[in-house]
Motif scaffolding. Structure first.
Motif, PDB file in Angstrom:
ATOM      1  N   LEU A 199       1.016  -1.213  -0.029  1.00 46.93           N
ATOM      2  CA  LEU A 199       0.130   0.056  -0.002  1.00 46.93           C
ATOM      3  C   LEU A 199       1.135   1.150  -0.266  1.00 46.93           C
ATOM      4  N   THR A 200       0.385   2.215  -0.345  1.00 50.46           N
ATOM      5  CA  THR A 200       1.010   3.654  -0.403  1.00 50.46           C
ATOM      6  C   THR A 200       0.554   4.267   1.120  1.00 50.46           C
ATOM      7  N   LEU A 201       1.464   5.071   1.768  1.00 53.72           N
ATOM      8  CA  LEU A 201       1.175   5.718   3.100  1.00 53.72           C
ATOM      9  C   LEU A 201       0.542   7.045   2.789  1.00 53.72           C
ATOM     10  N   SER A 202      -0.492   7.272   3.575  1.00 54.12           N
ATOM     11  CA  SER A 202      -1.108   8.587   3.500  1.00 54.12           C
ATOM     12  C   SER A 202      -0.564   9.230   4.718  1.00 54.12           C
ATOM     13  N   GLN A 232       9.523   1.694  -1.051  1.00 50.99           N
ATOM     14  CA  GLN A 232       9.934   2.392  -2.528  1.00 50.99           C
ATOM     15  C   GLN A 232       9.520   3.911  -2.166  1.00 50.99           C
ATOM     16  N   ARG A 233      10.514   4.867  -2.157  1.00 46.13           N
ATOM     17  CA  ARG A 233      10.158   6.157  -2.043  1.00 46.13           C
ATOM     18  C   ARG A 233       9.332   6.823  -2.945  1.00 46.13           C
ATOM     19  N   ALA A 234       8.321   7.839  -2.723  1.00 44.11           N
ATOM     20  CA  ALA A 234       7.470   8.424  -3.709  1.00 44.11           C
ATOM     21  C   ALA A 234       8.474   9.163  -4.724  1.00 44.11           C
ATOM     22  N   GLY A 235       8.012   8.951  -6.020  1.00 48.07           N
ATOM     23  CA  GLY A 235       8.953   9.572  -7.081  1.00 48.07           C
ATOM     24  C   GLY A 235      10.061   9.132  -7.575  1.00 48.07           C
ATOM     25  N   GLN A 244      12.468   5.164  -8.350  1.00 52.26           N
ATOM     26  CA  GLN A 244      12.492   3.574  -8.659  1.00 52.26           C
ATOM     27  C   GLN A 244      13.426   2.998  -7.508  1.00 52.26           C
ATOM     28  N   TYR A 245      13.747   3.538  -6.493  1.00 47.76           N
ATOM     29  CA  TYR A 245      14.590   2.819  -5.421  1.00 47.76           C
ATOM     30  C   TYR A 245      13.979   2.190  -4.806  1.00 47.76           C
ATOM     31  N   THR A 246      14.440   0.783  -4.508  1.00 45.66           N
ATOM     32  CA  THR A 246      13.833  -0.131  -3.488  1.00 45.66           C
ATOM     33  C   THR A 246      14.895  -0.322  -2.490  1.00 45.66           C
ATOM     34  N   LEU A 247      14.315  -0.177  -1.125  1.00 46.26           N
ATOM     35  CA  LEU A 247      15.145  -0.403   0.014  1.00 46.26           C
ATOM     36  C   LEU A 247      14.595  -1.342   0.951  1.00 46.26           C
ATOM     37  N   ILE A 248      15.342  -2.156   1.534  1.00 49.34           N
ATOM     38  CA  ILE A 248      14.892  -2.767   2.430  1.00 49.34           C
ATOM     39  C   ILE A 248      14.952  -2.358   3.888  1.00 49.34           C
ATOM     40  N   PRO A 249      14.054  -2.284   4.697  1.00 41.76           N
ATOM     41  CA  PRO A 249      13.979  -1.359   6.001  1.00 41.76           C
ATOM     42  C   PRO A 249      14.635  -2.048   7.038  1.00 41.76           C
ATOM     43  N   ARG A 250      15.470  -1.001   7.793  1.00 36.24           N
ATOM     44  CA  ARG A 250      16.143  -1.417   8.902  1.00 36.24           C
ATOM     45  C   ARG A 250      15.464  -0.724   9.892  1.00 36.24           C
ATOM     46  N   GLY A 251      16.066  -1.048  11.157  1.00 40.94           N
ATOM     47  CA  GLY A 251      15.394  -0.108  12.676  1.00 40.94           C
ATOM     48  C   GLY A 251      15.371   1.382  12.285  1.00 40.94           C
ATOM     49  N   ASP A 252      16.217   2.130  11.518  1.00 41.64           N
ATOM     50  CA  ASP A 252      16.485   3.415  11.534  1.00 41.64           C
ATOM     51  C   ASP A 252      15.713   3.969  10.576  1.00 41.64           C
ATOM     52  N   THR A 253      15.191   2.969   9.601  1.00 40.19           N
ATOM     53  CA  THR A 253      14.618   3.447   8.387  1.00 40.19           C
ATOM     54  C   THR A 253      13.272   4.239   8.653  1.00 40.19           C
ATOM     55  N   ILE A 254      13.056   5.430   8.168  1.00 40.62           N
ATOM     56  CA  ILE A 254      11.792   6.495   8.369  1.00 40.62           C
ATOM     57  C   ILE A 254      10.843   6.325   7.580  1.00 40.62           C
ATOM     58  N   PHE A 255       9.669   6.048   7.988  1.00 40.75           N
ATOM     59  CA  PHE A 255       8.373   5.745   7.268  1.00 40.75           C
ATOM     60  C   PHE A 255       8.049   7.269   6.614  1.00 40.75           C
ATOM     61  N   GLU A 294       5.411   9.824   4.252  1.00 40.28           N
ATOM     62  CA  GLU A 294       4.080  10.027   3.292  1.00 40.28           C
ATOM     63  C   GLU A 294       4.431   9.626   2.041  1.00 40.28           C
ATOM     64  N   GLY A 295       3.696   9.080   1.282  1.00 45.64           N
ATOM     65  CA  GLY A 295       3.912   8.506   0.011  1.00 45.64           C
ATOM     66  C   GLY A 295       4.785   7.587  -0.469  1.00 45.64           C
ATOM     67  N   ASP A 296       5.346   6.969   0.725  1.00 49.94           N
ATOM     68  CA  ASP A 296       5.867   5.696   0.283  1.00 49.94           C
ATOM     69  C   ASP A 296       5.204   4.604  -0.049  1.00 49.94           C
ATOM     70  N   THR A 297       5.546   3.721  -0.734  1.00 52.71           N
ATOM     71  CA  THR A 297       4.942   2.541  -1.178  1.00 52.71           C
ATOM     72  C   THR A 297       5.602   1.355  -0.299  1.00 52.71           C
ATOM     73  N   VAL A 298       4.955   0.788   0.435  1.00 50.74           N
ATOM     74  CA  VAL A 298       5.482  -0.230   1.434  1.00 50.74           C
ATOM     75  C   VAL A 298       4.864  -1.632   1.328  1.00 50.74           C
ATOM     76  N   VAL A 299       5.719  -2.548   1.211  1.00 52.32           N
ATOM     77  CA  VAL A 299       5.302  -3.788   1.108  1.00 52.32           C
ATOM     78  C   VAL A 299       5.421  -4.611   2.763  1.00 52.32           C
ATOM     79  N   PHE A 300       4.324  -5.119   3.128  1.00 53.61           N
ATOM     80  CA  PHE A 300       4.176  -5.475   4.513  1.00 53.61           C
ATOM     81  C   PHE A 300       4.132  -7.153   4.270  1.00 53.61           C
ATOM     82  N   ILE A 301       4.497  -7.930   5.412  1.00 55.90           N
ATOM     83  CA  ILE A 301       4.082  -9.346   5.529  1.00 55.90           C
ATOM     84  C   ILE A 301       3.484  -9.559   6.729  1.00 55.90           C
ATOM     85  N   THR A 302       1.789  -9.939   6.581  1.00 64.64           N
ATOM     86  CA  THR A 302       1.072  -9.949   7.889  1.00 64.64           C
ATOM     87  C   THR A 302       0.693 -11.450   8.153  1.00 64.64           C
TER      88      THR A 302
END
Length: 449
Positions: A156-159, A187-190, A192-203, A205-213
């Motif tokens: 989803l994309t974070l609002s 994936q940051r808004a705007g 094409q760069y994909t990053l694997i989140p770590r503890g210090d990664t900041i969410f 607005e506009g990020d496309t985030v993939v979660f495992i639930t």
């Protein structure tokens, strides 16, 4: 690996392209001169012109030393024949594309492996299943299930309403400790760069985030991100194609109210005869007046699966303009993915990508049970089975030398999905879901050998 692909059509060419990027040794067989010439000019592969069911052609392609033979022509009879012959001639593994889903439903009963066919795939059936999952998880843009929903991928994309925007992953975990989801790719808004989140990664607005639930995680995720959980009951389908037919049949069997629009009178009557619980309308679904007459604004979802990608996209945009909450479009051109998301279509389906994902798990090393590529992201999601010899077995996650560009999203143990953090101990028999950037795949594979 040495891989032979029979069929240079859409699925065959796409597979050859993706596999050639992986530095695999690819041979593409087809009778069509133009298709082969195009593949030869655009891909670093070997092409062979001829009948793929010819033993001489298969021997010319060195089938006896092949690791994998894939039959993906438009004829399921040819595909099955190719696989049977290839296995008898020494191929290690075979995969046949079929359109009759009865073969898949009864593959254990019939025993296709005895004939020499290791796996059957139907891009149309995969697309219909993907559509059904998208309706089931209607609040998310991208979905994938592991082990029938023990773990689920949700994109989803974070609002600005998302409660963890502006916080780091670590801070969010401390504020919401008893959650059943974990971020695995951003994936940051705007960009094409994909990053694997770590503890210090900041969410942001506009990020496309993939979660495992895991169980209950989807509902928690909707609550924390401001997404509304919508129940889908009424569905309109544009196109009586194989995918449209299978989708209408499966959804009506599960209690959905289904309308299907088909322009061909003959095809419309055929579908109506076979699907008595589906309201089939013989009309051009591109006509806005027709859509209004059929009460499109009362639909919960609109699914466009006609033969033309542009028509599917435009029809979905019309549906969105009429207030339909969920739109799903079948697109053949991979370049449309990013564009269509940016203009408001919720979910995109691509048969070639689904077929490739299904086949790719046989290319990966280790016991890969399932895999999918993340839409518009340079990352793969793989499910590995842990063996006693695996380097990861009997170790706590925090003590595993895991590549920085990869992350464990969850573990399925005895059929139960678990969100696994640093203090979780991996055991033999566990099924581990890993998200990794393409550059780290080989490093991840080594941990599961």
């Amino acid at each position: 690996m040495k891989i032979i692909i029979a069929g240079a059509g859409e699925v065959g060419f796409h597979l050859a392209k993706l596999l050639s990027y992986e530095s695999q040794e690819i041979t593409l067989i087809d009778t069509d001169k133009d298709s082969l010439a195009y593949a030869d000019n655009h891909l670093d592969i070997k092409v062979v012109r001829g009948d793929s069911t010819s033993i001489a052609i298969l021997k010319e392609s060195r089938v006896e030393s092949s690791d994998l033979v894939i039959g993906v022509t438009s004829s399921e009879t040819i595909n099955i024949t190719v696989c049977v012959l290839a296995k008898q001639l020494g191929a290690k593994r075979t995969i046949a594309r079929i359109s009759n889903t009865e073969f898949i439903n009864h593959k254990d009963e019939v025993g296709f492996t005895k004939f020499g066919i290791d796996e059957l795939i139907s891009p149309e059936a995969l697309a219909a299943s993907e559509i059904e999952l998208s309706l089931k998880q209607s609040s998310f843009d991208d979905n994938y299930e592991f082990e029938e929903g023990a773990l689920t991928m949700a994109g989803l994309t974070l609002s600005k309403e998302a409660q963890f925007v502006g916080r780091t992953v670590k801070e969010a975990a401390q504020i919401f400790p008893e959650i059943h989801f974990v971020p695995i790719a951003i994936q940051r808004a705007g960009t094409q760069y994909t990053l694997i989140p770590r503890g210090d990664t900041i969410f942001k607005e506009g990020d496309t985030v993939v979660f495992i639930t895991s169980e209950g995680g989807a509902e928690e995720l909707c609550k924390l991100t401001g997404k509304i959980i919508r129940e889908i009951k009424s569905v309109m389908i544009l196109g009586g194609t194989q995918i449209g037919y299978k989708t209408a049949r499966d959804l009506s069997d599960k209690g959905y109210n289904v309308k299907l629009l088909e322009q061909s009178k003959e095809r419309a009557f055929e579908i109506a005869d076979n699907l008595p619980n589906v309201l089939v309308i013989n009309s051009d679904g591109r006509d806005v007046d027709i859509l209004d007459e059929e009460s499109i604004s009362d639909m919960d979802a609109f699914i466009a699966v006609g033969n033309n990608s542009e028509t599917n996209i435009m029809s979905c945009l019309v549906a969105k303009s009429k207030g339909v909450k969920k739109s799903i479009a079948l697109v053949e051109n991979m370049d449309y993915f990013e564009l269509s998301h940016s203009i408001g279509i919720d979910t995109l389906i691509n048969k070639k990508l689904l077929a490739a994902n299904n086949i790719f798990r046989y290319i990966r090393k280790g016991e890969v049970v399932a895999m999918t590529k993340l839409n518009n992201m340079n990352a793969e999601l793989l499910e590995f089975e842990v063996k006693s010899t695996s380097a990861i077995a009997n170790k706590y996650i925090k003590n595993i030398d895991f590549p920085r560009s990869a992350i464990i999203g969850g573990v399925i143990r005895n059929g139960v999905g678990l969100i696994a953090l640093g203090d979780f101990k991996i055991q033999e028999g566990d099924r581990v879901v890993v998200c990794c950037l393409l550059r780290s795949i080989k490093g991840v594979e080594k941990l599961f050998l």
